[in-house]
Motif scaffolding. Structure first.
Motif, PDB file in Angstrom:
ATOM      1  N   SER A  39       0.858  -1.273  -0.042  1.00 39.10           N
ATOM      2  CA  SER A  39       0.257  -0.063  -0.136  1.00 39.10           C
ATOM      3  C   SER A  39       0.917   1.266   0.083  1.00 39.10           C
ATOM      4  CB  SER A  39      -0.971   0.012   1.037  1.00 39.10           C
ATOM      5  OG  SER A  39      -1.687  -1.186   1.220  1.00 39.10           O
ATOM      6  N   ASN A  40       1.976   1.261   0.841  1.00 40.45           N
ATOM      7  CA  ASN A  40       2.792   2.282   0.727  1.00 40.45           C
ATOM      8  C   ASN A  40       3.844   2.480  -0.660  1.00 40.45           C
ATOM      9  OD1 ASN A  40       2.036   3.115   3.311  1.00 40.45           O
ATOM     10  ND2 ASN A  40       3.742   1.763   4.359  1.00 40.45           N
ATOM     11  N   ALA A  41       3.916   1.489  -1.350  1.00 41.52           N
ATOM     12  CA  ALA A  41       4.530   1.431  -2.474  1.00 41.52           C
ATOM     13  C   ALA A  41       3.817   1.683  -3.832  1.00 41.52           C
ATOM     14  CB  ALA A  41       5.384   0.113  -2.670  1.00 41.52           C
ATOM     15  N   ALA A  42       2.406   1.471  -3.986  1.00 46.61           N
ATOM     16  CA  ALA A  42       1.708   1.346  -4.924  1.00 46.61           C
ATOM     17  C   ALA A  42       0.415   1.756  -4.914  1.00 46.61           C
ATOM     18  CB  ALA A  42       2.178   0.355  -5.814  1.00 46.61           C
ATOM     19  N   ASP A  43      -0.127   2.468  -5.827  1.00 50.53           N
ATOM     20  CA  ASP A  43      -1.786   2.735  -5.659  1.00 50.53           C
ATOM     21  C   ASP A  43      -2.560   1.254  -6.195  1.00 50.53           C
ATOM     22  OD1 ASP A  43      -4.066   4.085  -5.134  1.00 50.53           O
ATOM     23  OD2 ASP A  43      -3.807   5.529  -6.721  1.00 50.53           O
ATOM     24  N   TYR A  44      -4.075   1.467  -5.930  1.00 48.54           N
ATOM     25  CA  TYR A  44      -4.646   0.161  -6.678  1.00 48.54           C
ATOM     26  C   TYR A  44      -4.122   0.144  -8.031  1.00 48.54           C
ATOM     27  CZ  TYR A  44      -7.337   0.115  -2.335  1.00 48.54           C
ATOM     28  OH  TYR A  44      -7.811  -0.213  -1.156  1.00 48.54           O
ATOM     29  N   TYR A  45      -4.390  -1.055  -8.753  1.00 46.65           N
ATOM     30  CA  TYR A  45      -3.968  -1.530 -10.106  1.00 46.65           C
ATOM     31  C   TYR A  45      -2.674  -1.062 -10.422  1.00 46.65           C
ATOM     32  CZ  TYR A  45      -8.941  -1.982  -9.160  1.00 46.65           C
ATOM     33  OH  TYR A  45     -10.123  -2.058  -8.298  1.00 46.65           O
ATOM     34  N   GLN A  46      -1.734  -0.718  -9.821  1.00 45.58           N
ATOM     35  CA  GLN A  46      -0.440  -0.326 -10.244  1.00 45.58           C
ATOM     36  C   GLN A  46       0.371  -1.609 -10.166  1.00 45.58           C
ATOM     37  OE1 GLN A  46       1.070   3.163  -8.257  1.00 45.58           O
ATOM     38  NE2 GLN A  46       3.187   2.955  -9.382  1.00 45.58           N
ATOM     39  N   PHE A 150      -4.422  -8.186  -2.540  1.00 46.54           N
ATOM     40  CA  PHE A 150      -3.308  -7.665  -3.277  1.00 46.54           C
ATOM     41  C   PHE A 150      -3.306  -9.239  -4.388  1.00 46.54           C
ATOM     42  CE2 PHE A 150      -0.827  -8.559   0.304  1.00 46.54           C
ATOM     43  CZ  PHE A 150       0.042  -9.452  -0.160  1.00 46.54           C
ATOM     44  N   VAL A 151      -2.506  -9.012  -5.376  1.00 48.59           N
ATOM     45  CA  VAL A 151      -2.277 -10.108  -6.261  1.00 48.59           C
ATOM     46  C   VAL A 151      -0.701 -10.293  -6.230  1.00 48.59           C
ATOM     47  CG1 VAL A 151      -2.319 -11.438  -8.717  1.00 48.59           C
ATOM     48  CG2 VAL A 151      -4.256 -10.104  -7.652  1.00 48.59           C
ATOM     49  N   LEU A 152      -0.228 -11.421  -6.102  1.00 43.17           N
ATOM     50  CA  LEU A 152       1.163 -11.557  -6.169  1.00 43.17           C
ATOM     51  C   LEU A 152       1.618 -12.659  -7.304  1.00 43.17           C
ATOM     52  CD1 LEU A 152       4.314 -11.285  -5.151  1.00 43.17           C
ATOM     53  CD2 LEU A 152       3.486 -13.367  -3.632  1.00 43.17           C
ATOM     54  N   VAL A 153       2.396 -12.351  -8.317  1.00 41.80           N
ATOM     55  CA  VAL A 153       2.856 -13.272  -9.412  1.00 41.80           C
ATOM     56  C   VAL A 153       4.046 -13.593  -9.274  1.00 41.80           C
ATOM     57  CG1 VAL A 153       2.913 -13.706 -11.665  1.00 41.80           C
ATOM     58  CG2 VAL A 153       1.063 -12.216 -11.076  1.00 41.80           C
ATOM     59  N   ARG A 154       4.604 -14.656  -8.806  1.00 40.55           N
ATOM     60  CA  ARG A 154       6.091 -15.120  -9.169  1.00 40.55           C
ATOM     61  C   ARG A 154       6.471 -15.796 -10.241  1.00 40.55           C
ATOM     62  NH1 ARG A 154       6.834 -18.158  -3.425  1.00 40.55           N
ATOM     63  NH2 ARG A 154       4.592 -18.928  -4.201  1.00 40.55           N
TER      64      ARG A 154
END
Length: 181
Positions: A39-46, A150-154
């Motif tokens: 949340s501190n690093a990026a906005d929604y959908y970024q 949030f979605v995490l893709v590895r």
């Protein structure tokens, strides 16, 4: 007998001190969860890239993996996550806003091993089924009760020759809200 009572009292005092220490340390640790850092690093959908750098919001310490994450709110509509390119292996995990993993999948369940996933609530799924004009192609649909998360893709990097292709795959990830009627 007196020794036993003395030992029990000392044990209770030590347990109380440990308990108080944990209670006082808790607020410091709760602001460092994955949701707060993203949340501190990026906005929604970024989409943000995650790696082993110390300034990365979520570190991936395994040198054979790189990752990307994006926050979403299904109140804005469906979430469409997609990427271009082919890589040896990827995983997608869905986390709620308490940083708890609620769903995971990998490239083995996707058609042609491509990343093209739509995340939606049960109500949105029902609306989509009733809308014959909705055309979302060959996307993989994931129904969830998570409204905000949030979605995490590895992505797996088998050796250094794959790194440019994996980085291109992660850089091309798009998280987009798709409005529904």
């Amino acid at each position: 007998m007196l020794r036993f009572v003395h030992t029990c009292i000392l044990g209770l005092i030590a347990a109380g001190v440990v308990h108080l220490a944990i209670v006082f340390m808790l607020p410091d640790h709760t602001v460092r969860d994955a949701w707060s850092r993203i949340s501190n690093a990026a906005d929604y959908y970024q989409t943000i890239q995650l790696d082993a750098r110390p300034d990365s919001p979520l570190r991936i310490d395994n040198p054979y993996f790189a990752g990307a994450a994006c926050r979403f709110s299904l109140e804005d509509g469906l979430l469409h996550v997609r990427s271009e390119g082919k890589i040896p292996f990827w995983t997608l995990a869905i986390f709620d806003n308490r940083s708890q993993n609620t769903f995971s999948l990998n490239d083995r369940v996707a058609e042609d091993h491509s990343l093209d996933t739509i995340l939606l609530t049960p109500i949105q799924m029902q609306r989509l089924k009733n809308d014959p004009s909705a055309d979302l192609g060959q996307s993989l649909f994931v129904e969830t009760d998570v409204v905000e998360g949030f979605v995490l893709v590895r992505a797996f990097i088998p050796d250094e020759t794959w790194e440019p292709q994996v980085r291109a795959f992660l850089n091309s990830i798009r998280c987009e809200a798709v409005e529904t009627q």
